[in-house]
Design an enzyme around this catalytic site. Structure first.
Site, PDB file in Angstrom:
ATOM      1  CG  PHE A 145      -1.833   1.242   1.203  1.00  0.00           C
ATOM      2  CD1 PHE A 145      -3.024   1.200   0.486  1.00  0.00           C
ATOM      3  CD2 PHE A 145      -1.491   2.420   1.850  1.00  0.00           C
ATOM      4  CE1 PHE A 145      -3.860   2.314   0.429  1.00  0.00           C
ATOM      5  CE2 PHE A 145      -2.316   3.533   1.796  1.00  0.00           C
ATOM      6  CZ  PHE A 145      -3.507   3.477   1.083  1.00  0.00           C
ATOM      7  CG  ASP A 186       5.796   3.580   1.635  1.00  0.00           C
ATOM      8  OD1 ASP A 186       5.870   4.148   2.746  1.00  0.00           O
ATOM      9  OD2 ASP A 186       4.750   3.543   0.962  1.00  0.00           O
ATOM     10  CE  LYS A 230       0.300   5.525   7.663  1.00  0.00           C
ATOM     11  NZ  LYS A 230      -1.102   5.835   7.874  1.00  0.00           N
TER      12      LYS A 230
END
Ligand code: PLP
Length: 392
Positions: A132, A216, A245
């Site tokens: 994702f 990532d 995040k």
């Protein structure tokens, strides 16, 4: 406003792209959240790995307060000290090259994809099944999940997805590959750490063919696994890292960090964003980074992670525990989504389900041993009261 009024407003005015639980949070401090009725919750999700220093960490709050009254925005036509200092800190703490600041995880991956394509014009981007990387078009094109991609076809051309296996990566990477992008620990699809052999295969395939290796670390970075960056626990160093995040201590910011080789690929005019690297979020991120880098905190993450993983493994309804540090998931013999809902509404414990039988736990890195025990006791009660799903 009451929850019922908010739900009425949502029906009337909000694009229904989220399925919300019937709870209105109004305050947070450390590992605790409070709803509008004054009920106290234990937050073992952190807004999906965002408030990793706990809610409203005083040092982050202080940095934001100080900056918000001084200068909020001028854009990237001018210099501001927080953006320059943050870029230096990010690069120095990892790959030693340069940083590009942006506003989110998807944007950080967009920047990585554009940089890779500029370095190898018309090159292919290879991603892994189970990944994702975000919901903007480039990031979505690297997110090979039918349910997320299909309604939005056609996607960006030049992306290829392969199974997360060393041989598949070796076969896919060649002279036309611009980049391989992967999460060292796949988060959204259930906290699956990729094996060392796979990472080594990706590294050597990229080296052999001059392609860029992008990790990532939007979810698994920023101390979540017990080191500042997840790649530090592997024998593989990528050419670029994407972060977001937890980077802003709760505020929205993302970053692409490169090795020295790729630091100057993007030139003026190639890429940008109005809000990117604004002084308020950059100050928040500088404070968050300084707190997260502290060896004592990272040591605690490893200790609390072991405590939580052991405790989960001891629950009778838990079939398996996965993850590293405080990025954990467990397979349960009950419906994970029912259990998560009951945990929230009956036990006031915030968790998340990533699949029909998978519960994900992402507590703050500052969580105490007592809070871990308390969360385990609450989860145990929820699981004990949940009917087993046959066949698990
Ligand atoms: N990459 C990973 C690994 C993620 O977990 C996420 C979000 O969950 C993203 C990228 C996208 O980040 P954002 O939601 O900030 O765009």
């Amino acid at each position: 406003m009451s929850l019922a009024e908010l739900q009425e407003l949502e029906r009337k005015a909000v694009v229904p792209s989220y399925a919300r639980f019937p709870v209105q949070f109004v305050r947070g401090e450390g590992t605790r959240l409070w709803d509008a009725e004054g009920n106290e919750y234990l937050d073992f999700l952190c807004g999906i790995s965002v408030t990793s220093l706990g809610h409203c960490h005083p040092r982050v709050v202080e940095a934001v307060r100080e900056q918000v009254g001084r200068l909020v925005h001028v854009g990237n036509l001018y210099y501001t000290e927080p953006a320059m200092r943050l870029s230096e800190r990010l690069a120095d703490s990892s790959l030693g090259g340069k940083a590009y600041l942006c506003n989110s995880g998807a944007e950080a991956n967009e920047a990585a994809i554009k940089l890779a394509r500029k370095a190898r014009p018309r090159g292919e981007i290879v991603s892994l099944l189970g990944a994702f990387h975000g919901r903007t078009y480039g990031a979505l094109s690297a997110t090979p999940q039918e349910s997320k991609q299909a309604p939005f076809a056609p996607l960006v051309p030049g992306f290829r997805a392969v199974p997360p296996e060393p041989a598949a990566i070796r076969a896919a990477v060649g002279e036309r590959t611009a980049a391989v992008i992967l999460e060292p620990i796949q988060g959204e699809t259930g906290v699956h750490a990729l094996g060392e052999e796979l990472l080594v295969a990706a590294r050597s395939a990229c080296d052999e063919h001059g392609a860029m290796l992008v990790f990532d670390e939007v979810q698994c970075g920023m101390g979540r696994t017990g080191t500042l960056w997840a790649y530090e626990q592997t024998g593989v160093k990528p050419d670029a890292i994407t972060a977001a995040k937890a980077l802003g201590g709760g505020l929205p910011i993302g970053a692409l960090v490169t090795s020295p080789t790729y630091g100057d690929v993007l030139q003026p005019g190639d890429h940008g964003s109005t809000f990117a690297g604004g002084p308020v979020v950059a100050r928040a991120a500088l404070a968050a980074l300084e707190l997260t880098e502290a060896p004592a905190l990272l040591e605690t993450v490893r200790e609390r992670g072991a405590q939580l993983a052991d405790g989960l493994g001891a629950l009778p309804q838990v079939l398996a525990v996965r993850g590293r540090g405080l990025m954990l998931a467990c397979e349960v013999e009950v419906s994970a989504s029912d259990a998560v809902r009951r945990a929230l509404l009956e036990e006031r414990l915030v968790l998340n389900a990533t699949g029909p039988s998978t519960i994900r736990l992402l507590p703050p890195l500052t969580v105490s041993a007592g809070e871990v025990d308390e969360a385990l006791a609450r989860l145990e009660r929820v699981l004990a009261a949940s009917p087993a799903v046959r066949g698990r």
